[in-house]
Design a protein around this motif. Sequence first.
Motif, short mmCIF file in Angstrom:
data_model
loop_
_atom_site.label_atom_id
_atom_site.label_comp_id
_atom_site.label_asym_id
_atom_site.label_seq_id
_atom_site.Cartn_x
_atom_site.Cartn_y
_atom_site.Cartn_z
N ALA A 66 0.86 -1.19 0.00
CA ALA A 66 0.00 0.00 0.00
C ALA A 66 0.89 1.24 0.00
O ALA A 66 1.96 1.24 0.60
CB ALA A 66 -0.91 0.00 1.22
N ASP A 67 0.44 2.27 -0.68
CA ASP A 67 1.23 3.49 -0.78
C ASP A 67 0.85 4.53 0.27
O ASP A 67 1.26 5.67 0.19
CB ASP A 67 1.07 4.09 -2.18
N SER A 68 0.04 4.13 1.23
CA SER A 68 -0.28 5.01 2.35
C SER A 68 -0.47 4.15 3.58
O SER A 68 -0.64 2.93 3.50
CB SER A 68 -1.54 5.83 2.06
N LEU A 69 -0.43 4.79 4.74
CA LEU A 69 -0.60 4.07 5.99
C LEU A 69 -2.01 3.49 6.07
O LEU A 69 -2.98 4.10 5.63
CB LEU A 69 -0.37 5.01 7.17
N VAL A 70 -2.11 2.31 6.66
CA VAL A 70 -3.40 1.67 6.85
C VAL A 70 -4.00 2.22 8.15
O VAL A 70 -3.50 1.95 9.24
CB VAL A 70 -3.27 0.14 6.92
N LEU A 71 -5.05 3.02 8.02
CA LEU A 71 -5.72 3.61 9.17
C LEU A 71 -7.14 3.07 9.24
O LEU A 71 -7.80 2.90 8.21
CB LEU A 71 -5.74 5.13 9.04
N PRO A 72 -7.64 2.78 10.44
CA PRO A 72 -8.93 2.09 10.54
C PRO A 72 -10.11 2.87 10.00
O PRO A 72 -11.08 2.28 9.52
CB PRO A 72 -9.08 1.84 12.05
N THR A 89 -10.40 3.97 3.91
CA THR A 89 -10.34 2.85 2.99
C THR A 89 -8.98 2.90 2.29
O THR A 89 -8.67 3.88 1.63
CB THR A 89 -11.47 2.92 1.95
N THR A 90 -8.21 1.86 2.46
CA THR A 90 -6.87 1.79 1.88
C THR A 90 -6.83 0.68 0.86
O THR A 90 -7.33 -0.43 1.10
CB THR A 90 -5.81 1.52 2.98
N ARG A 91 -6.25 0.98 -0.30
CA ARG A 91 -6.11 -0.03 -1.35
C ARG A 91 -4.65 -0.40 -1.50
O ARG A 91 -3.75 0.44 -1.33
CB ARG A 91 -6.69 0.49 -2.66
N ALA A 92 -4.42 -1.65 -1.83
CA ALA A 92 -3.05 -2.16 -1.95
C ALA A 92 -2.98 -3.09 -3.15
O ALA A 92 -3.99 -3.64 -3.61
CB ALA A 92 -2.62 -2.89 -0.68
N SER A 130 3.17 7.28 -9.66
CA SER A 130 2.18 7.34 -10.72
C SER A 130 0.95 6.57 -10.29
O SER A 130 0.99 5.70 -9.43
CB SER A 130 2.76 6.74 -12.00
N THR A 131 -0.19 6.89 -10.89
CA THR A 131 -1.43 6.23 -10.51
C THR A 131 -1.28 4.73 -10.66
O THR A 131 -0.86 4.22 -11.68
CB THR A 131 -2.57 6.73 -11.40
N ALA A 132 -1.64 4.02 -9.63
CA ALA A 132 -1.44 2.58 -9.61
C ALA A 132 -2.65 1.87 -10.18
O ALA A 132 -3.74 2.42 -10.30
CB ALA A 132 -1.19 2.10 -8.18
N ARG A 133 -2.47 0.60 -10.51
CA ARG A 133 -3.57 -0.20 -11.05
C ARG A 133 -4.75 -0.20 -10.10
O ARG A 133 -5.88 -0.16 -10.49
CB ARG A 133 -3.13 -1.65 -11.23
N THR A 134 -4.44 -0.28 -8.81
CA THR A 134 -5.52 -0.40 -7.84
C THR A 134 -6.30 0.87 -7.70
O THR A 134 -7.35 0.87 -7.11
CB THR A 134 -4.94 -0.77 -6.47
N ASP A 135 -5.80 1.99 -8.23
CA ASP A 135 -6.51 3.25 -8.11
C ASP A 135 -7.31 3.56 -9.37
O ASP A 135 -7.88 4.64 -9.48
CB ASP A 135 -5.53 4.40 -7.86
#
Length: 531
Positions: free
Chosen positions: A24-30, A33-36, A228-233
């Motif tokens: 994941a390109d950002s911290l996972v915060l509860p 919504t985080t995508r990886a 760069s924008t990732a596939r998951t985004d």
Amino acid sequence: MLGRVRLAGDAADRPVRLDLLARADSLVLPHRTTRARLTGRLRIAGRADDPSAEGELEISLLARRRIRYRLGFDLEGRRLLLDGWKSVSFRRPLSSMTVLPYTLYEDGARVGEGTLRFPIATGLLPFLAGFRFPRAGGSAADRYLAPRWDGTPGRTEVWYTTLTDPATGTGVWLHHELVAPRDGAPAYAHGWIAVFPKEGPVEHARFGPVPWAGRQGGHGGRTDTDGSTARTDTATDGWTDRTGAPTDGWPDRTGTPTDGCTDRTDAPTDSWPDQTDTPTDGWPDRTGTATGRADGFVAGGVGVAPGRLTGSAGSFTWALTEELQGPPLHTFPRWSWRRPWLPATHLLPATRARYTGTVRHGTRELRLTDAPGASARIFGHGNARRWAWLHADLGGGDVLEIVAAVSTRRGLDRLPPLVFLRLYRNGRTWPRRVERTAVGWAGIGRFRADIGLPRWRVEGRAGLRRIRVTVTQPPDGTLALDYTDPDGTAAVCHNSERADADVRVERWWGRWRPEAAWRLSGTAHAEVGGR
């Protein structure tokens, strides 16, 4: 994870093993919504062993109360999709976080289903040891070049560079500006170049205004990635992934088509648009790190790109390479770059830089080799009512940056100048908190500025240190230029790239004792402005 699967046509379940790496390109915060991105190996006994399985992971513990897996893999020459999610329940935290029911699809049709379980006894410690903090893709300095403006009227954005040629003592100022008028008129770009020779008058030329040709970004178009924008985004509204299954209507587990991978709450997840997920066009995330494709400033033949400044204006042409040195320096609070709550914000993508190239003016040419200077960024609603600015390269990697300003906002315009001072020395920044110099402790102990021409001063104390800065802008080496704010009002700046600066730092050891002093003669970069 370990489990079993029943494939279409099979009379019995088969053992399954899934080993995954999630990035994941950002911290996972509860609360977010985080995508990886998922990569790993999937094994189905007797049928499949794909070491290059890949897909997407959505972690939404509170917003959607689920952890969703979508993984493409090969099975005997066929491309299948594993789609499943853990439904987070606070009544059953252990089982809901460790049990993954899933369905297998081929071209949108169900071809199997099963359940995976995370083995706590043997997998928990390796799982916890595998956590790493995200690293930014590319340099932070390059990412800060990306436009901050999101299309909102009444904004201005600046990319500027100042430098001094060590061979001739000539100063150079490059100013690139984007203005979005408050009345909703189309945004435009303009700017200028100015050369401050050691002997002789200051010369300058403007370029523009021209329609803004760069892209938009900003708060409305942030991403939680740092490259760069990732596939998951990528919005999942109809494109076909590697499984060959369209993502705008996959069947759910009952076999009923859904309108965007409808989850168990029947909330459409087409493009995953919740309040925490914004389109990913390249903007700072909540950690303060700017993100995205750094395409900088572009206006006709003038451009600011990572490591390069080029353009022409009047009889001037320039082509410079930029070597950034040192970490980013936030003159204003770091959060102000992500949240435009202040009238303006200011930062240096790197504390200092070196410039090599040429600046031509008619038949004259200025050749630069490792000329010291810096680039900076400004984003806000327009110019202050009054302001003063200083960039001083103190040598040895030390830098002093000062912005003192009186806001145009009602109420704030009655305050004395707020001082934002950052002294980067020996690899550390003082004061530690940028707000300290501007507001002190509830207004007590804030730094003070006496703004004027040709001389202005700043002084203040933080902790056991105090600083006094005196800046002198020579009248024959100062250029006056006018600005037009987004609201149409005018302001005038008086800039000098050949200013003098006297900087003195003292430390309390029972009494005030000198700790450091610098004297810059003709190499400080300074400005005073007003209305």
